[in-house]
Design a protein around this motif. Structure first.
Motif, PDB file in Angstrom:
ATOM      1  N   LYS A   5      37.714  31.369  53.079  1.00 28.73           N
ATOM      2  CA  LYS A   5      38.393  31.911  51.896  1.00 28.73           C
ATOM      3  C   LYS A   5      37.391  32.622  50.997  1.00 28.73           C
ATOM      4  O   LYS A   5      37.631  33.746  50.551  1.00 28.73           O
ATOM      5  CB  LYS A   5      39.103  30.788  51.147  1.00 28.73           C
ATOM      6  CG  LYS A   5      39.805  31.221  49.890  1.00 28.73           C
ATOM      7  CD  LYS A   5      40.451  30.031  49.197  1.00 28.73           C
ATOM      8  CE  LYS A   5      41.040  30.414  47.869  1.00 28.73           C
ATOM      9  NZ  LYS A   5      41.601  29.257  47.164  1.00 28.73           N
ATOM     10  N   ILE A   9      37.194  36.614  49.970  1.00 32.07           N
ATOM     11  CA  ILE A   9      37.157  37.039  48.563  1.00 32.07           C
ATOM     12  C   ILE A   9      35.931  37.935  48.340  1.00 32.07           C
ATOM     13  O   ILE A   9      36.018  38.980  47.703  1.00 32.07           O
ATOM     14  CB  ILE A   9      37.149  35.819  47.614  1.00 32.07           C
ATOM     15  CG1 ILE A   9      38.487  35.085  47.690  1.00 32.07           C
ATOM     16  CG2 ILE A   9      36.848  36.258  46.179  1.00 32.07           C
ATOM     17  CD1 ILE A   9      38.514  33.730  46.997  1.00 32.07           C
ATOM     18  N   ILE A  69      44.109  39.920  48.332  1.00 35.69           N
ATOM     19  CA  ILE A  69      43.101  38.945  47.897  1.00 35.69           C
ATOM     20  C   ILE A  69      42.348  39.514  46.687  1.00 35.69           C
ATOM     21  O   ILE A  69      42.070  38.798  45.732  1.00 35.69           O
ATOM     22  CB  ILE A  69      42.121  38.605  49.054  1.00 35.69           C
ATOM     23  CG1 ILE A  69      42.856  37.749  50.098  1.00 35.69           C
ATOM     24  CG2 ILE A  69      40.880  37.896  48.530  1.00 35.69           C
ATOM     25  CD1 ILE A  69      42.071  37.528  51.370  1.00 35.69           C
ATOM     26  N   LYS A  70      42.021  40.810  46.747  1.00 35.72           N
ATOM     27  CA  LYS A  70      41.292  41.441  45.636  1.00 35.72           C
ATOM     28  C   LYS A  70      42.099  41.360  44.342  1.00 35.72           C
ATOM     29  O   LYS A  70      41.552  41.105  43.283  1.00 35.72           O
ATOM     30  CB  LYS A  70      40.984  42.901  45.997  1.00 35.72           C
ATOM     31  CG  LYS A  70      40.070  43.573  44.996  1.00 35.72           C
ATOM     32  CD  LYS A  70      39.492  44.900  45.496  1.00 35.72           C
ATOM     33  CE  LYS A  70      40.545  45.862  45.956  1.00 35.72           C
ATOM     34  NZ  LYS A  70      40.022  47.185  46.241  1.00 35.72           N
ATOM     35  N   GLN A  72      44.557  39.085  43.737  1.00 33.43           N
ATOM     36  CA  GLN A  72      44.796  37.677  43.419  1.00 33.43           C
ATOM     37  C   GLN A  72      43.552  37.000  42.841  1.00 33.43           C
ATOM     38  O   GLN A  72      43.657  36.084  42.032  1.00 33.43           O
ATOM     39  CB  GLN A  72      45.244  36.931  44.682  1.00 33.43           C
ATOM     40  CG  GLN A  72      45.734  35.549  44.427  1.00 33.43           C
ATOM     41  CD  GLN A  72      46.293  34.921  45.703  1.00 33.43           C
ATOM     42  OE1 GLN A  72      46.255  35.500  46.775  1.00 33.43           O
ATOM     43  NE2 GLN A  72      46.806  33.713  45.581  1.00 33.43           N
ATOM     44  N   TYR A  73      42.376  37.449  43.267  1.00 35.55           N
ATOM     45  CA  TYR A  73      41.106  36.857  42.807  1.00 35.55           C
ATOM     46  C   TYR A  73      40.235  37.957  42.196  1.00 35.55           C
ATOM     47  O   TYR A  73      39.249  38.364  42.802  1.00 35.55           O
ATOM     48  CB  TYR A  73      40.368  36.187  43.973  1.00 35.55           C
ATOM     49  CG  TYR A  73      41.127  35.040  44.579  1.00 35.55           C
ATOM     50  CD1 TYR A  73      41.042  33.765  44.047  1.00 35.55           C
ATOM     51  CD2 TYR A  73      41.955  35.242  45.690  1.00 35.55           C
ATOM     52  CE1 TYR A  73      41.733  32.706  44.591  1.00 35.55           C
ATOM     53  CE2 TYR A  73      42.666  34.198  46.260  1.00 35.55           C
ATOM     54  CZ  TYR A  73      42.554  32.943  45.707  1.00 35.55           C
ATOM     55  OH  TYR A  73      43.250  31.899  46.250  1.00 35.55           O
TER      56      TYR A  73
END
Length: 75
Positions: A5, A9, A69-70, A72-73
């Protein structure tokens, strides 16, 4: 699994450090450029590993996974 994960990220936020596409996120590099690296040989080290993964993701149509992902985080 946590390492995977964190790696994804990190990949989502990594930019190309040199060349014509300097400062582009790796996942946003044009497909032809990533394919060129696949044929020429990826650089050694972490950048090469990440570019190789980007190649596999693009090959399988999974770029949106990294883009999500970019978002979301955020960095």
């Amino acid at each position: 699994m946590l390492q995977d994960k964190e790696y994804l990220i990190r990949l989502a936020h990594t930019k190309m450090p040199f060349g014509k596409y300097k400062d582009y996120y790796l996942i946003d590099l044009p497909e032809h450029y990533v394919v060129w690296y696949q044929n020429k040989g990826f650089p050694k080290g972490k950048l090469g590993d990440m570019l190789q993964l980007v190649y596999e993701l693009k090959l399988n149509g999974l770029e949106d996974l990294i883009r999500n992902i970019k978002k979301q985080y955020p960095k």
